[in-house]
Motif scaffolding. Structure first.
Motif, mmCIF file in Angstrom:
data_model
loop_
_atom_site.group_PDB
_atom_site.id
_atom_site.type_symbol
_atom_site.label_atom_id
_atom_site.label_comp_id
_atom_site.label_asym_id
_atom_site.label_seq_id
_atom_site.Cartn_x
_atom_site.Cartn_y
_atom_site.Cartn_z
ATOM 1 N N SER A 38 0.826 -1.206 0.000
ATOM 2 C CA SER A 38 0.000 0.000 0.000
ATOM 3 C C SER A 38 0.860 1.256 0.000
ATOM 4 C CB SER A 38 -0.895 -0.012 1.239
ATOM 5 O OG SER A 38 -1.789 1.056 1.182
ATOM 6 N N TYR A 39 0.479 2.197 -0.831
ATOM 7 C CA TYR A 39 1.198 3.475 -0.888
ATOM 8 C C TYR A 39 0.260 4.595 -0.454
ATOM 9 C CZ TYR A 39 4.758 0.884 -3.347
ATOM 10 O OH TYR A 39 5.728 -0.026 -3.655
ATOM 11 N N GLN A 40 0.891 5.720 -0.112
ATOM 12 C CA GLN A 40 0.090 6.806 0.441
ATOM 13 C C GLN A 40 -0.615 7.633 -0.626
ATOM 14 O OE1 GLN A 40 2.598 8.919 3.368
ATOM 15 N NE2 GLN A 40 3.744 7.030 3.436
ATOM 16 N N ASN A 41 -0.026 7.677 -1.812
ATOM 17 C CA ASN A 41 -0.641 8.440 -2.896
ATOM 18 C C ASN A 41 -0.043 8.006 -4.230
ATOM 19 O OD1 ASN A 41 1.810 10.168 -3.362
ATOM 20 N ND2 ASN A 41 1.350 10.735 -1.246
ATOM 21 N N GLN A 42 -0.660 8.469 -5.294
ATOM 22 C CA GLN A 42 -0.241 8.004 -6.616
ATOM 23 C C GLN A 42 1.172 8.448 -6.977
ATOM 24 O OE1 GLN A 42 -3.389 9.851 -9.008
ATOM 25 N NE2 GLN A 42 -1.863 11.259 -9.821
ATOM 26 N N TRP A 43 1.593 9.615 -6.481
ATOM 27 C CA TRP A 43 2.931 10.113 -6.809
ATOM 28 C C TRP A 43 3.994 9.228 -6.156
ATOM 29 C CZ3 TRP A 43 -1.080 13.235 -5.177
ATOM 30 C CH2 TRP A 43 -1.666 14.002 -6.188
ATOM 31 N N LYS A 122 10.606 17.259 -13.080
ATOM 32 C CA LYS A 122 10.789 17.304 -11.623
ATOM 33 C C LYS A 122 11.055 15.890 -11.082
ATOM 34 C CE LYS A 122 8.468 18.907 -7.536
ATOM 35 N NZ LYS A 122 7.163 19.054 -6.932
ATOM 36 N N GLN A 147 9.121 4.030 3.124
ATOM 37 C CA GLN A 147 8.773 4.950 4.215
ATOM 38 C C GLN A 147 8.134 4.168 5.366
ATOM 39 O OE1 GLN A 147 6.521 8.361 3.062
ATOM 40 N NE2 GLN A 147 8.231 9.232 1.922
ATOM 41 N N PRO A 148 8.476 4.501 6.596
ATOM 42 C CA PRO A 148 7.928 3.762 7.738
ATOM 43 C C PRO A 148 6.401 3.631 7.700
ATOM 44 C CG PRO A 148 9.589 5.299 8.496
ATOM 45 C CD PRO A 148 9.416 5.551 7.032
ATOM 46 N N LEU A 149 5.723 4.710 7.280
ATOM 47 C CA LEU A 149 4.259 4.648 7.267
ATOM 48 C C LEU A 149 3.746 3.597 6.274
ATOM 49 C CD1 LEU A 149 1.938 6.062 8.759
ATOM 50 C CD2 LEU A 149 1.636 7.484 6.774
ATOM 51 N N LEU A 153 0.929 0.762 6.770
ATOM 52 C CA LEU A 153 -0.238 0.646 5.886
ATOM 53 C C LEU A 153 -0.327 -0.746 5.276
ATOM 54 C CD1 LEU A 153 -0.170 4.049 3.937
ATOM 55 C CD2 LEU A 153 -1.746 3.356 5.731
ATOM 56 N N ASP B 221 -0.177 16.024 -0.652
ATOM 57 C CA ASP B 221 -0.527 14.977 -1.617
ATOM 58 C C ASP B 221 -1.938 14.445 -1.395
ATOM 59 O OD1 ASP B 221 1.925 15.239 -2.832
ATOM 60 O OD2 ASP B 221 2.884 13.707 -1.595
ATOM 61 N N GLN B 222 -2.489 14.677 -0.213
ATOM 62 C CA GLN B 222 -3.888 14.314 0.030
ATOM 63 C C GLN B 222 -4.803 15.462 -0.391
ATOM 64 O OE1 GLN B 222 -4.552 11.194 0.958
ATOM 65 N NE2 GLN B 222 -2.330 10.870 1.045
ATOM 66 N N LEU B 413 -8.515 5.176 3.237
ATOM 67 C CA LEU B 413 -7.070 5.387 3.273
ATOM 68 C C LEU B 413 -6.754 6.883 3.411
ATOM 69 C CD1 LEU B 413 -4.179 4.257 2.990
ATOM 70 C CD2 LEU B 413 -4.386 4.562 0.521
ATOM 71 N N LEU B 416 -7.347 7.999 6.910
ATOM 72 C CA LEU B 416 -6.305 7.504 7.801
ATOM 73 C C LEU B 416 -5.026 8.350 7.665
ATOM 74 C CD1 LEU B 416 -5.420 5.164 9.729
ATOM 75 C CD2 LEU B 416 -4.576 3.985 7.716
ATOM 76 N N LEU B 417 -4.679 8.648 6.422
ATOM 77 C CA LEU B 417 -3.444 9.414 6.198
ATOM 78 C C LEU B 417 -3.565 10.848 6.705
ATOM 79 C CD1 LEU B 417 -2.574 8.010 2.676
ATOM 80 C CD2 LEU B 417 -1.250 7.705 4.765
ATOM 81 N N TYR B 421 -1.010 12.319 9.553
ATOM 82 C CA TYR B 421 -0.136 13.483 9.354
ATOM 83 C C TYR B 421 -0.624 14.735 10.085
ATOM 84 C CZ TYR B 421 2.596 10.764 6.094
ATOM 85 O OH TYR B 421 3.422 9.811 5.548
ATOM 86 N N PHE B 454 14.600 11.646 12.170
ATOM 87 C CA PHE B 454 14.524 10.360 11.472
ATOM 88 C C PHE B 454 13.387 10.381 10.436
ATOM 89 C CE2 PHE B 454 12.422 6.136 11.415
ATOM 90 C CZ PHE B 454 13.422 5.406 10.804
ATOM 91 N N LEU B 455 12.251 10.937 10.831
ATOM 92 C CA LEU B 455 11.114 10.975 9.906
ATOM 93 C C LEU B 455 11.338 11.969 8.763
ATOM 94 C CD1 LEU B 455 8.149 10.641 12.423
ATOM 95 C CD2 LEU B 455 8.952 8.939 10.798
ATOM 96 N N THR B 458 13.376 9.850 6.407
ATOM 97 C CA THR B 458 12.787 8.624 5.834
ATOM 98 C C THR B 458 11.330 8.747 5.413
ATOM 99 O OG1 THR B 458 12.169 7.865 8.027
ATOM 100 C CG2 THR B 458 14.292 7.084 7.188
ATOM 101 N N ASN B 459 10.623 9.759 5.888
ATOM 102 C CA ASN B 459 9.181 9.776 5.614
ATOM 103 C C ASN B 459 8.668 11.129 5.096
ATOM 104 O OD1 ASN B 459 6.998 7.480 6.644
ATOM 105 N ND2 ASN B 459 6.107 9.430 6.148
#
Lengths: 281, 471
Positions: A38-43, A122, A147-149, A153, B221-222, B413, B416-417, B421, B454-455, B458-459
């Motif tokens: 699972s990914y957070q978004n399409q990008w 980009k 990514q940790p998230l 997910l 992005d959301q 989803l 949740l995101l 965030y 760290f985030l 990595t995030n």
């Protein structure tokens, strides 16, 4: 001076803790190589697909395209394919990624539906940013996919997510379909004007691969029949025929259902992928 | 040049390297001016000339304002300085809007297209306001007893360098905090490496980058799906969550930028004023404006609201002043009518609140305070819709979709995101509420900073421009 030394001590602790976390996380990713579902978004999904291609195993056949071809189901596809189709993206981006990765595929399948979409500079700059591009090779924790998230997910999806069978039963929302189709009809009713420089870019990239002995195959993703016959699609076919007269375009013989006029529903994408296997044979 | 880019990090480090050389101590301002020019020219090389021109005019006007003894001429120079800044702002930022309004009335058409070609210089709203602050501060404060007084260099060339430095100082050049002249000039002196508040600076940078790269960029992005026509097919719950997410995003983005700016300025020995102070715990709209974009709201108060008469000329005039100042503040954000509407929205909230507070009995209950916080946050959040969708028709469509789309399927989803965030911003505000009650700040802990760092690495979300760059 004392306050300076005192201040620096806390910074050292922060840095040390950060380094420890980062190294442990890298080791975890490197050793376990978790499968991300699972990914957070399409990008992010686009970046993950591109980085998967750049850093991991490359297949001898590569599909380049947009969100339409991104629907091709890996589960149903014959083995030996990488898919560099990006949501909201362009085939020019996919081709450039293959080129910059110094890889020569045996066959490149080019989706034509959105073939004259702008290259994503980009994204390319970000993927191949000097030094960083190399660093990401050695530190997988720095890649978008890891990514940790996304790990969290993926866990959630594996417990609560839909199964393949449930996906196959999905139907479209009629209101969403009608609204989106109306917009698509309007968009497809005119020929694309600013395509010449993209056509030139395409010619250059394709001739680069052809000189390296790659075979280029054009294909058209099935969409709603009314859009298949639209002015803009007819224009694309005409332009491609003029520019690449020797190349055939693979097209589907069947009708499929879409969620919004353009994108295939899961079960239709699955069925099309099976047909695609036969068409390219 | 983005704050979250390698060239920027490189620029900061190289600048600091030369800045603290003993042999270059007398050239510290010049070093920062050169770095600021590189920073600005990186994105808009031609418009650097405008920035330097603006700084030059401001230095001349302010010099004459300060040293002129004739009151009439002093006023004249000050007026010229203020009018110059306003003209620059109007020409580069608002000419398109004015012409399109004229176009729509006269039906001539085509004139507007000429003005579309004029580029919007990044940070123009910020540096013109700083220019006005310089001229007005010097006009007002030449008495020895004023706390806002500082001494302008007698030698024009020195004052010129100070002014170019003040206007172009790169940490706050493109999106603030808007620095007032009386806060900045007294700080201009030799700076030494040993005096750097490293710990504060690093912590500010970590929080700032965390807000921007982890919270705002991921929420971006959301909230992308809030744009037209995508929002039309989203469920009511998703539309509400997106608006909430945007409220968190705009705070994280702008507060993040401000914290980075303050942190970097500290590396060079300059203290920029705080720009955000936990705005989403405000119990009233007037309190919100003492916590949100503080440098702008205090600028508007000091240079517009008070000169207009403030609250000293009766209730009716106070309400009118509030509406005027907020409408102007709205327009400052962008050349679109929806920004004026946003300003008027806040102006009327302030006016109504003032009326209610004066005429209705106050309820003193801690539970009521929490209700007020939720109410103020909700109303402010609804107002952000005018920021996200600068086309007013789209705002109406969004609200319509909210009421009509309750039967559409929910994208879990996305919910949740947005929740994930937004969580750091919610915790950030709640911890301040707890700090007010207990006196303990649980977030000021090395481990918390390490996790944020760290985030960041990595995030982070996909890199995006700061929202306030467009203003």
């Amino acid at each position: 001076m004392n306050s300076f030394i005192f201040s620096f001590k806390n910074i050292k602790v922060i840095l040390f803790q950060f380094c420890a976390m980062f190294l442990i996380y890298n080791l975890y990713i490197g050793i376990n190589q978790p499968v991300i579902l699972s990914y957070q978004n399409q990008w992010q999904q686009n970046y993950a697909a591109a980085q998967g291609f750049i850093y991991d195993k490359k297949s001898k056949n590569v599909i380049v395209g947009s969100s339409l071809a991104a629907r091709i189901q890996k589960k149903a596809l014959v083995v030996g394919f990488s898919n560099l189709s990006f949501s909201g993206g362009s085939v020019l981006t996919g081709l450039e990624i293959i080129k910059r990765s110094d890889f020569v595929p045996k066959k490149i399948f080019v989706e034509i539906n959105t073939i004259f979409r702008e290259q994503d500079i980009k994204m390319l700059d970000s993927l191949f940013y000097p030094i960083w591009y190399k660093v990401k090779n050695y530190f997988p924790a720095l890649r978008e996919k890891n990514q940790p998230l996304n790990l969290g997910l993926t866990e959630l999806k594996s417990v609560y997510g839909k199964t393949h069978e449930e996906h196959m039963k999905e139907t479209r929302n009629q209101r969403v379909y009608e609204t989106a189709l109306k917009l698509q009809k309007a968009e497809h009713s005119v020929e694309q004007k600013d395509y010449l420089n993209k056509l030139e870019q395409l010619k250059l990239l394709l001739s680069y691969f052809e000189t390296k002995k790659s075979e280029i195959v054009f294909f058209e993703m099935p969409v709603e029949p009314v859009l298949t016959q639209s002015k803009s699609m007819q224009h694309i076919r005409r332009v491609l025929k003029r520019a690449f007269p020797s190349k055939k375009v693979i097209t589907s013989k069947q009708n499929y259902n879409t969620s919004d006029g353009l994108h295939l529903l899961y079960k239709d994408a699955f069925a099309f992928t099976k047909e695609f296997n036969k068409l390219i044979d | 040049m983005l704050f979250n880019s390698f060239p920027f990090v490189l620029l900061v480090l190289i600048t600091a390297f030369f800045y603290y050389r003993k042999m270059l101590l007398n050239y510290q301002r010049q070093i920062l001016i050169i770095s600021s020019c590189i920073f600005y020219a990186y994105g808009q090389p031609l418009l650097l000339a405008l920035l330097l021109f603006s700084a030059s005019i401001n230095s001349i006007a302010s010099y004459y304002v300060y040293f002129e003894t004739n009151n009439f001429r002093k006023k004249l120079y000050a007026t010229v300085g203020v009018v110059f800044n306003l003209l620059v702002l109007m020409y580069f930022k608002y000419i398109g809007l004015f012409v399109s309004i004229i176009d729509s009335f006269t039906n001539v058409g085509g004139i507007g297209e000429l003005f579309v070609l004029i580029p919007l210089p990044i940070g123009i709203s910020f540096y013109t306001f700083q220019g006005i602050s310089l001229v007005v501060d010097l006009y007002r404060n030449n008495g020895e007893d004023s706390i806002n007084t500082w001494h302008v260099e007698k030698k024009f060339s020195k004052h010129f360098i100070d002014t170019v430095f003040f206007i172009s100082f790169f940490p706050q050049l493109v999106a603030g905090p808007i620095v007032k002249a009386y806060q900045f000039y007294p700080q201009i002196k030799h700076k030494y490496f040993k005096d750097i508040e490293f710990e504060k600076s690093v912590k500010l940078l970590i929080v700032g980058y965390f807000f921007k790269m982890v919270v705002a960029d991921n929420l971006k992005d959301q909230t992308f799906w809030m744009t037209y026509p995508y929002f039309e097919n989203l469920s009511s719950l998703n539309l509400m969550a997106l608006l909430f997410g945007y409220s968190m995003q705009i705070f994280a983005d702008f507060a993040g930028y401000s914290l980075i700016a303050i942190g970097i300025a500290k590396l060079y020995g300059y203290n920029l004023s705080r720009n955000f102070c936990f705005p989403y715990i405000a119990k009233s709209f007037s309190e919100f404006w003492t916590r949100w974009h503080i440098s702008l709201s205090t600028w508007l108060k000091e240079y517009l609201y008070i000169p207009l008469g403030g609250n000293r000329k009766g209730n009716m005039k106070t309400y009118v002043n509030l509406m005027l100042v907020m409408a102007f503040g709205g327009l400052w954000h962008g050349a679109a009518l929806s920004y004026v509407v946003w300003g008027l929205y806040h102006g009327s909230l302030l006016a109504v609140e003032r009326f209610v507070q004066k005429n209705i009995i106050k309820i003193k209950n801690p539970m009521f305070d929490y209700l007020k916080i939720i109410f103020v946050f909700s109303v402010v959040t609804i107002g952000w819709l005018l920021f996200k969708l600068p086309n007013f028709d789209q705002v109406i469509l969004y609200v319509k979709a909210f009421f009509e789309n309750s039967s559409l399927s929910i994208n879990k989803l996305s919910l949740l995101l947005i929740a994930c965030y937004s969580m750091p911003i919610v915790i950030y505000h709640l911890s301040y509420l707890s700090y007010q009650r207990t006196g303990k700040n649980y977030l000021n802990n090395n481990l918390v900073y390490s996790v944020m760092f760290f985030l960041i690495v990595t995030n982070s979300g996909s890199s995006g421009e700061f929202i306030y760059f467009q203003f």
